[in-house]
Design an enzyme around this catalytic site. Structure first.
Site, short mmCIF file in Angstrom:
data_model
loop_
_atom_site.label_atom_id
_atom_site.label_comp_id
_atom_site.label_asym_id
_atom_site.label_seq_id
_atom_site.Cartn_x
_atom_site.Cartn_y
_atom_site.Cartn_z
N ASP A 256 1.12 14.76 -11.44
CA ASP A 256 1.46 16.15 -11.77
C ASP A 256 2.39 16.75 -10.71
OD1 ASP A 256 1.40 18.51 -13.18
OD2 ASP A 256 -0.55 19.15 -12.41
N HIS B 15 11.30 14.97 -13.04
CA HIS B 15 10.78 13.77 -13.69
C HIS B 15 11.53 12.53 -13.20
CE1 HIS B 15 8.22 16.19 -16.10
NE2 HIS B 15 9.18 16.72 -16.83
N GLU C 131 -0.21 15.93 -25.77
CA GLU C 131 0.14 17.35 -25.70
C GLU C 131 1.57 17.57 -25.19
OE1 GLU C 131 -2.84 16.11 -24.32
OE2 GLU C 131 -3.84 16.68 -26.20
N TRP D 69 4.30 16.52 -26.27
CA TRP D 69 5.30 16.71 -27.33
C TRP D 69 5.64 18.19 -27.51
CZ3 TRP D 69 7.67 12.42 -28.66
CH2 TRP D 69 6.96 11.21 -28.69
N LEU E 168 -1.43 -7.70 -10.88
CA LEU E 168 -1.72 -6.27 -11.05
C LEU E 168 -1.58 -5.94 -12.53
CD1 LEU E 168 -2.10 -3.29 -9.98
CD2 LEU E 168 0.39 -3.17 -9.91
C1 FPP Z 1 3.64 16.26 -14.86
O1 FPP Z 1 4.53 17.10 -14.20
C2 FPP Z 1 4.28 15.01 -15.21
C3 FPP Z 1 4.58 14.60 -16.46
C4 FPP Z 1 4.31 15.41 -17.67
C5 FPP Z 1 5.25 13.33 -16.72
C6 FPP Z 1 5.02 12.24 -15.71
C7 FPP Z 1 6.08 11.27 -15.89
C8 FPP Z 1 6.76 10.60 -14.93
C9 FPP Z 1 6.41 10.60 -13.51
C10 FPP Z 1 7.94 9.80 -15.30
C11 FPP Z 1 7.87 8.96 -16.56
C12 FPP Z 1 7.07 7.72 -16.42
C13 FPP Z 1 7.52 6.47 -16.63
C14 FPP Z 1 6.55 5.37 -16.74
C15 FPP Z 1 8.93 6.12 -16.72
P1 FPP Z 1 4.79 18.55 -14.79
O2 FPP Z 1 6.09 18.52 -15.48
O3 FPP Z 1 3.63 18.98 -15.62
O4 FPP Z 1 4.86 19.37 -13.47
P2 FPP Z 1 4.50 20.92 -13.28
O5 FPP Z 1 3.02 21.04 -13.58
O6 FPP Z 1 4.83 21.18 -11.85
O7 FPP Z 1 5.35 21.69 -14.24
#
Ligand code: FPP
Length: 248
Positions: free
Chosen positions: A22, A39, A69, A71, A133
């Protein structure tokens, strides 16, 4: 990559570490960048955690990459995440294969756009024989949806006469989850300071130790991982029972 000492004794190392990654959005916002850049930076944080898991002997690592969620996020952000997933599997699969990593997916892959879906399927296929792994990526995953799916599968088998209602126990349910071959989660890490489970591995985390770290996911590195493992190593796991000294 930084070299960080093994943070806890090998016999205390968790077998299964799961991470809610997160804080990508906040990381970007704090730097005046678009969320998609958070991201993108978040994807770069994957390699150290994978490599340290191998080095420290954690056999199962599970990462929450995209929830059912997610999406609901703006179209551009969903598009950016799909693009990053595609890029990751295109770029990293060979390296992961040569490192002995087996890739597994938790979630309903059929809903993904074709290009990322195909690359993901290819990565799963190519890395299938590996066992060093097991890297499970939760993609289009939701814990409640997973439990409902397992219930549906059990009901279907019962209707077909393959299963009696009295045979349905915890183990039978566990076998119908996406994680059927994985051990329960020992350590659940969440970055960016929130103290929520957010519909992740609800059944599998029943006795997991929860460690919340304040750092945003793109800042999660070897040091942060070592810190989470040290916190885990200092806990007394009881699984609903009593500690040895309390039993006397
Ligand atoms: C939460 O941060 C993170 C996500 C919703 C996506 C996590 C995805 C990645 C790290 C990259 C994709 C993965 C792969 C395997 C290529 P947030 O956007 O909710 O952060 P915020 O709460 O600060 O807004």
């Amino acid at each position: 990559m930084q070299s960080v000492e093994t943070p806890i004794a090998p016999e205390k190392m968790p077998r299964h570490v799961a991470i809610i990654m997160d804080g990508n959005g906040r990381w970007a916002k704090e730097r005046g960048l678009p969320r998609s850049m958070g991201h993108r930076q978040g994807v770069l944080a994957l390699r150290p955690v994978i490599e340290q898991s191998i080095r420290w002997g954690v056999p199962y690592l599970t990462l929450f990459a995209f929830s059912t969620e997610n999406w609901a996020r703006p179209k551009e952000e969903v598009g950016a995440l799909m693009g990053l997933i595609e890029e990751f599997f295109y770029r990293e699969v060979e390296e992961l294969r040569s490192q002995g990593v087996r890739i597994r997916i938790l979630g309903e892959l059929s809903a993904l756009p074709e290009r990322p879906r195909r690359l993901v399927e290819r990565a799963v296929e190519l890395t299938e024989p590996n066992r060093r792994l097991t890297l499970s990526l939760a993609l289009n995953y939701g814990g409640r949806a997973e439990l409902a799916r397992a219930a549906r599968l059990l009901a279907q088998e019962a209707v077909e006469g393959k299963l009696r209602a009295e045979d349905i126990d915890e183990a039978a349910l566990a076998k119908r989850l996406y994680t059927a071959e994985l051990p329960d989660v020992d350590l659940l890490i969440r970055t960016a300071g929130e103290l929520r489970i957010s519909n992740f591995l609800l059944f599998q985390s029943a006795y997991a130790e929860f460690v919340a770290l304040p750092c945003r996911w793109p800042d999660f590195d070897e040091q942060q991982y070592a810190q989470a493992l040290r916190q885990y190593g200092a806990r007394q796991r009881r699984f609903g029972g009593l500690e040895a000294r309390e039993r006397q």
